[in-house]
Structure formats: C-alpha cells, structure tokens
Design an enzyme around this catalytic site. Structure first.
Site, PDB file in Angstrom:
ATOM      1  N   PHE A 164       0.816  -1.219   0.000  1.00 42.59           N
ATOM      2  CA  PHE A 164       0.000   0.000   0.000  1.00 42.59           C
ATOM      3  C   PHE A 164       0.844   1.260   0.000  1.00 42.59           C
ATOM      4  O   PHE A 164       0.371   2.326  -0.377  1.00 42.59           O
ATOM      5  CB  PHE A 164      -0.931   0.007   1.239  1.00 42.59           C
ATOM      6  CG  PHE A 164      -0.238   0.462   2.493  1.00 42.59           C
ATOM      7  CD1 PHE A 164      -0.117   1.812   2.785  1.00 42.59           C
ATOM      8  CD2 PHE A 164       0.338  -0.443   3.380  1.00 42.59           C
ATOM      9  CE1 PHE A 164       0.546   2.246   3.929  1.00 42.59           C
ATOM     10  CE2 PHE A 164       1.004  -0.029   4.522  1.00 42.59           C
ATOM     11  CZ  PHE A 164       1.098   1.330   4.790  1.00 42.59           C
ATOM     12  N   LYS A 191      -1.315  -7.095  -9.193  1.00 39.62           N
ATOM     13  CA  LYS A 191      -2.255  -7.249  -8.074  1.00 39.62           C
ATOM     14  C   LYS A 191      -1.818  -6.221  -7.037  1.00 39.62           C
ATOM     15  O   LYS A 191      -0.938  -6.458  -6.220  1.00 39.62           O
ATOM     16  CB  LYS A 191      -2.155  -8.673  -7.511  1.00 39.62           C
ATOM     17  CG  LYS A 191      -3.393  -9.178  -6.782  1.00 39.62           C
ATOM     18  CD  LYS A 191      -3.844  -8.338  -5.613  1.00 39.62           C
ATOM     19  CE  LYS A 191      -3.044  -8.476  -4.364  1.00 39.62           C
ATOM     20  NZ  LYS A 191      -3.405  -7.499  -3.314  1.00 39.62           N
ATOM     21  N   GLU A 244      -4.987  -3.841  -1.789  1.00 33.96           N
ATOM     22  CA  GLU A 244      -6.433  -3.581  -1.734  1.00 33.96           C
ATOM     23  C   GLU A 244      -6.750  -2.334  -0.906  1.00 33.96           C
ATOM     24  O   GLU A 244      -7.887  -1.890  -0.855  1.00 33.96           O
ATOM     25  CB  GLU A 244      -7.180  -4.811  -1.195  1.00 33.96           C
ATOM     26  CG  GLU A 244      -6.826  -5.254   0.218  1.00 33.96           C
ATOM     27  CD  GLU A 244      -5.610  -6.193   0.295  1.00 33.96           C
ATOM     28  OE1 GLU A 244      -4.606  -5.928  -0.401  1.00 33.96           O
ATOM     29  OE2 GLU A 244      -5.658  -7.161   1.071  1.00 33.96           O
ATOM     30  N   ARG A 245      -5.716  -1.743  -0.254  1.00 30.61           N
ATOM     31  CA  ARG A 245      -5.970  -0.530   0.525  1.00 30.61           C
ATOM     32  C   ARG A 245      -6.077   0.711  -0.366  1.00 30.61           C
ATOM     33  O   ARG A 245      -6.783   1.646  -0.052  1.00 30.61           O
ATOM     34  CB  ARG A 245      -4.818  -0.281   1.508  1.00 30.61           C
ATOM     35  CG  ARG A 245      -4.392  -1.488   2.277  1.00 30.61           C
ATOM     36  CD  ARG A 245      -4.813  -1.409   3.728  1.00 30.61           C
ATOM     37  NE  ARG A 245      -4.456  -2.636   4.395  1.00 30.61           N
ATOM     38  CZ  ARG A 245      -5.250  -3.716   4.473  1.00 30.61           C
ATOM     39  NH1 ARG A 245      -6.460  -3.693   3.960  1.00 30.61           N
ATOM     40  NH2 ARG A 245      -4.837  -4.804   5.084  1.00 30.61           N
ATOM     41  N   SER A 289       5.453  -6.952   3.335  1.00 29.81           N
ATOM     42  CA  SER A 289       6.040  -7.299   4.628  1.00 29.81           C
ATOM     43  C   SER A 289       6.810  -8.630   4.536  1.00 29.81           C
ATOM     44  O   SER A 289       6.528  -9.459   3.665  1.00 29.81           O
ATOM     45  CB  SER A 289       4.939  -7.393   5.687  1.00 29.81           C
ATOM     46  OG  SER A 289       3.987  -8.350   5.291  1.00 29.81           O
ATOM     47  N   CYS A 335       9.635   1.861   3.515  1.00 34.12           N
ATOM     48  CA  CYS A 335      10.587   0.798   3.826  1.00 34.12           C
ATOM     49  C   CYS A 335      11.997   1.354   3.966  1.00 34.12           C
ATOM     50  O   CYS A 335      12.878   0.674   4.460  1.00 34.12           O
ATOM     51  CB  CYS A 335      10.560  -0.277   2.756  1.00 34.12           C
ATOM     52  SG  CYS A 335      11.210   0.310   1.202  1.00 34.12           S
ATOM     53  N   GLU A 376       9.271  -4.100  13.050  1.00 37.64           N
ATOM     54  CA  GLU A 376       9.034  -2.951  12.175  1.00 37.64           C
ATOM     55  C   GLU A 376       7.754  -2.272  12.650  1.00 37.64           C
ATOM     56  O   GLU A 376       6.699  -2.914  12.711  1.00 37.64           O
ATOM     57  CB  GLU A 376       8.866  -3.438  10.732  1.00 37.64           C
ATOM     58  CG  GLU A 376       8.684  -2.307   9.740  1.00 37.64           C
ATOM     59  CD  GLU A 376       8.524  -2.808   8.299  1.00 37.64           C
ATOM     60  OE1 GLU A 376       7.849  -3.821   8.077  1.00 37.64           O
ATOM     61  OE2 GLU A 376       9.077  -2.148   7.401  1.00 37.64           O
TER      62      GLU A 376
END
Ligand code: NAD
Length: 499
Positions: free
Chosen positions: A149, A173, A176-177, A226, A281, A384
């Site tokens: 996201f 893909k 979805e957020r 992640s 990140c 994290e």
C-alpha cells in the site's frame, strides 16, 4: 461511494466473486470505495487475455515498445496532479509526497525507454571453425506483480515498466488498501498505445495472490510488502517453478558519530523518521548516536523539531509534514508497540499518544513519538513499527553502533552521519545492508542503479530496476550456429572443446 473494478483486456470489469474490501479515506476515516476481491477464476481469465496478447507484443520491435513508454511518461506528467490527489485520498500521504511517489516511478519508466540497448544480447564471431555463438534475451511470457500500500504508484511502475519493455505481459495485483492509482496507470498505458491485455490489474487479497502463485502460465512474480508474506510468496512461487523476487520489511539504523553536524543530523532524522508517517521501507526508525554526549546533544536538537511537526490531511496542501496512517488497524498496531516500549522501560521523550486533530477525530492520525534509551531486546527495536516513531539506541562506540545494524535481522537501508571519511568508508565497506547513505538519510538509488536490501529484507537474488530488472524479466537463450558442410562428416561422440 465508488465501486472500483478490475482492469482486464482493456476494460473496467466488475468483480464477480461477491467479495469486496473497504477502501478508506484515512484522513476522515470514511469508507470511500469498495474494491472487488478476485477469485481464482477471475485471475485465470486475466491470464488467458495476457497469454493471447503477449506474443504480438514480444514480436513488436523493442524501439516501438519503448515509444509506448515514452508516451506514457508524457501522460504521467499531464495527469500528475490528478494522480497525486487520488493517491493522497486513499493512502493519506501529503500531496507533494504523493507526487514524489509518481515521480520515482516515472524515472524508472524513463530508464526503461533505453530497453533496446539493454536487450541487445552478445555475439561471438568464429567461436570455432565456421561457428558463431550468440545469446539473446527473450521475454518470459506472462509475468505478475504483487505490491504494497505504501507506494501505490512507484512500485507498480518499478515492476511493469521493465516487464513490458522486455516484451512480457504483466498482471498487477495492487494493495487492496489503495487500488485507484494502479487502475489509472493501466488506463494511461493503454492511452499511450499499449495493446489490450498486455497490462492488466486484478484486485484482490490472499485468494488472488494464491491463484497467481499456482497458475502454471505465469512465469515470474515480483513482490514487495512485509517480510512474512515475502517469505511465503518466495517459497510457494519457487516451489511452483517460477522466477520470484520478494522485497520485505525493514528496520533502518542511522549512526550519528560525535563529529557529525548535529543540526544536519537532526533535520535528516525528522524527514527520514517521520515523513509519510514513517510508512516507508527506507524510513529511518532507529537513531544510534555514538557516546552519551552525542546522544544528549542529538535528543536536545530533536525534541523541538519533533514537537513542531505538523500532522494533518493532504487537503491542507504544503502546510502539512505528514498525514494519517493507512488504516485504523495500522494505528492500533503502532500505538500498541509504543505502549510496549513504555512498558519495557524505554524513555518516551515525545509522547504523541493523545494526539487529536480537530474536525478529523475519526481519521487515522498518529502523533509523533520519540524514544530514548531503547535496548535491542525491546519489541520497538526488533519489530518494524511502520509509523511515526523514532527509537534512539545509545551506543558507547562506533563498533557497538555498527554491530547493532549488523545484528538486526533486516538489512534494507542504513546511514552514517560523520565528517570522518575513514569511518564512512569503513562503514560502507563492512555493513551487511543493501543500501547505504553517507550523510544521506534515505539512500534510495536512482532508476539506473538497482534497489534492494539484504538479510530478511529480500528473498531472491536480483534487485529492482536498473540493469537487474532486464535480467529478471528476460531469459537467456544461447545459439551455437555452424553453416559449412561439417555436418556431413558424421557424428561426434565426445564433448566439443575449443582448442
Ligand atoms: P503486506 O505484506 O501486508 O501486503 C503486500 C501485498 O501482499 C498486498 O498486495 C497484499 O494484498 C498481499 N497480501 C497480504 N497478506 C497476504 C497473505 N496472507 N497472502 C498473500 N498475499 C497477501 O504489506 P503492506 O502492509 O501493504 O506494505 C508494507 C510493508 O511493505 C512493510 O513491511 C514495508 O517495509 C514493506 N515494503 C518493502 C519495500 C522494499 O522494497 N523492501 C518497499 C515498500 C514496502
């Protein structure tokens, strides 16, 4: 309420699985759209379109393919404000930061315009008597990417630009957020001249991802997200015989040496620690001052800067340093980790737990937090956090500071702030981290270099963008050709060697 779609074979297509996810406006906490979650059948339909479209695209000469990317760059610039607004509305980051997200993707598209040069292959004339040998880089076929996201424009472009430049079809893909910008990018690629079915967007969650992992036509998978999911995708994708590269989580350390310019170091930590609400990140989440005196001076400089941070909705334009985090669950996770830091004995020097923004009480805002006296056994150090929380771990020596970064399980990025060239050089040589900054807090390599961490921040062996991308999205075929009449001389039974 908007009903989002998939983008298949050049058209917006409604979801048929009956499953949907809510897409929020993180600043207000309102659900602003529903995104369909694809079934395995819907993914299979996308693969069928891609498989039909890819051979003609691979047969299009590389310069013509590059021209589509050239036009796409124009369209990105034309629509920059629109893209940035849509991105901020779903992600929450500020408008300038959202434009930066598009821009860092655009730069990789620009780099991929040079694909004809990268795809030339090798040729050896007269490798033996009458023998020529040449290697070609050929497209893989149907490729796929699964993205996080936090960079909904940049990371999809880092994947699909090189994949398409090499002649592959690509199925994206996205998270979805925040799926709207990826859908807009696919539309723009088609406006730029990409044939239908070559770039498609399938929205979804684990079900769609598992269908991608198991579909035998898909040749390669790129993943960014992640670490636990990266590890899962790498394992399952590889065991299904696919080429897979997965980029995972991070815990980036910045070492501050006693001779560093402390104002410069503090300014760098503010941007790198709190920018995008820490949802990067490459964010710095651990400050490691060397020596107690350095630590005291650093904390003294940081506190007023952290307290002055302006947190607000993207609609406030340039007047905001960072926005909300992406979901209510992300906010709860961050605040839970902050509480664990307090419980485990760290000193919470700036406490953002009671942060409240008038008029945006339902938004997912998290105030800035600064910890001192963090130790390596604490959860706020090992995990994290992905939020606006900076932890300070005091080291008594340079060796201890380097050892901390070396021993952490993640190895995405790191930085050292110093005026000493010898220390900086030693650090860059020895550190087991993929991207290193010397007086640069967020050392994200430019498009023509490659991006990738070490240790648990990566699974696979090629980096993103730069020359590695052309290796990842092609395979090598080597042809040995002999044209004289030697084949009439009968078979050879020992392995041929060059004398
Ligand atoms: P995430 O792992 O939750 O999701 C990433 C993608 O995986 C999404 O498309 C999601 O739909 C899918 N997914 C989620 N759960 C899944 C499951 N159980 N099975 C299969 N697929 C699943 O990550 P996120 O929260 O979207 O992004 C943040 C994370 O990404 C952070 O850990 C951050 O460090 C990392 N990240 C890494 C890099 C890098 O280059 N190393 C870059 C950006 C973000």
């Amino acid at each position: 309420m908007q009903d989002l779609t998939h983008y298949l074979n050049g058209a917006h297509v409604k979801g048929t699985s009956g499953r949907f996810a809510d897409v929020y406006n993180p600043a207000t906490g309102e659900v602003q759209a529903k995104v369909p979650l694809a079934s395995a059948d819907e993914l299979a339909q996308a693969v069928a379109y891609a498989e039909a479209a890819q051979p003609a695209w691979a047969a299009t000469n590389p310069q013509r393919r590059a021209r589509v990317l050239m036009k796409f760059v124009d369209l990105l610039n034309r629509d920059m404000d629109k893209l940035a607004e849509a991105l901020s509305r779903e992600h929450g980051k500020t408008l300038p930061d959202a434009a930066g997200d598009v821009q860092r993707g655009l730069e990789v598209v620009e780099y991929c315009i040079g694909a004809p040069q990268m795809l030339k292959g090798d040729f050896t004339d007269s490798a033996g008597p009458g023998i020529d040998m040449y290697s070609m880089r050929q497209a893989l076929g149907v490729t796929a990417g699964i993205t996080p996201f936090n960079f909904p424009a940049m990371i999809p472009m880092w994947m699909f630009a090189p994949a398409l430049a090499c002649g592959n079809a690509f199925i994206l893909k996205p998270s979805e957020r925040d799926p709207s910008v990826p859908l807009m990018l696919a539309e723009l690629m088609e406006e730029a001249g990409l044939p239908k079915g070559v770039l498609q967007v399938i929205n979804g969650d684990k079900e769609a991802v598992d269908a991608i992992l198991d579909h035998e036509v898909i040749q390669s998978i790129g993943f960014v997200g992640s670490t636990p999911i990266a590890e899962y995708i790498y394992g399952r994708g590889c065991s299904n015989g696919k080429r897979v590269q997965c980029f995972g989580g991070a815990k980036n350390h910045m070492i501050i040496m006693p001779d560093a310019d402390m104002d410069q170091a503090a300014d760098a930590l503010i941007g790198a620690g709190y920018g995008a609400a820490g949802e990067r990140c490459m964010a710095i989440s651990v400050a490691v001052p060397v020596g107690d005196e350095t630590a005291d001076r650093l904390i003294e400089k940081l506190v007023p800067r952290v307290e002055a941070l302006k947190v607000g909705p993207y609609t406030s334009g340039n007047d905001v340093d960072y926005g909300p985090v992406v979901t209510a669950a992300a906010k709860q996770n961050i605040l839970g980790l902050v509480q664990s830091g307090v419980d485990q004995g760290a000193t919470l020097v700036v406490d953002g737990r009671d942060f409240n923004l008038q008029g945006y009480e339902d938004g997912f805002f998290v105030g800035p937090h600064l910890f001192d006296n963090v130790t390596p056994d604490m959860d706020i150090y090992t995990k994290e956090i992905f939020g606006p929380v900076l932890s300070t771990v005091r080291a008594q020596s340079y060796e201890e500071a380097v050892g901390l970064a070396m021993d952490h399980e993640y190895g995405n990025g790191t930085a050292i702030f110093t005026r000493d060239g010898d220390a900086a050089r030693d650090f860059a040589n020895r550190i087991n981290v993929g991207m290193v900054g010397i007086n640069v807090p967020i050392p994200v390599p430019l498009a023509y270099h490659t991006f990738g961490g070490w240790k648990k921040s990566v699974f696979g062996d090629l980096n993103q963008h730069g020359p590695d991308a052309f290796k990842f999205y092609t395979r090598t075929k080597t042809v040995t050709a002999r044209w004289p009449s030697g084949i009439k001389e009968g078979g050879e039974f020992s392995i041929p060697v060059m004398e």
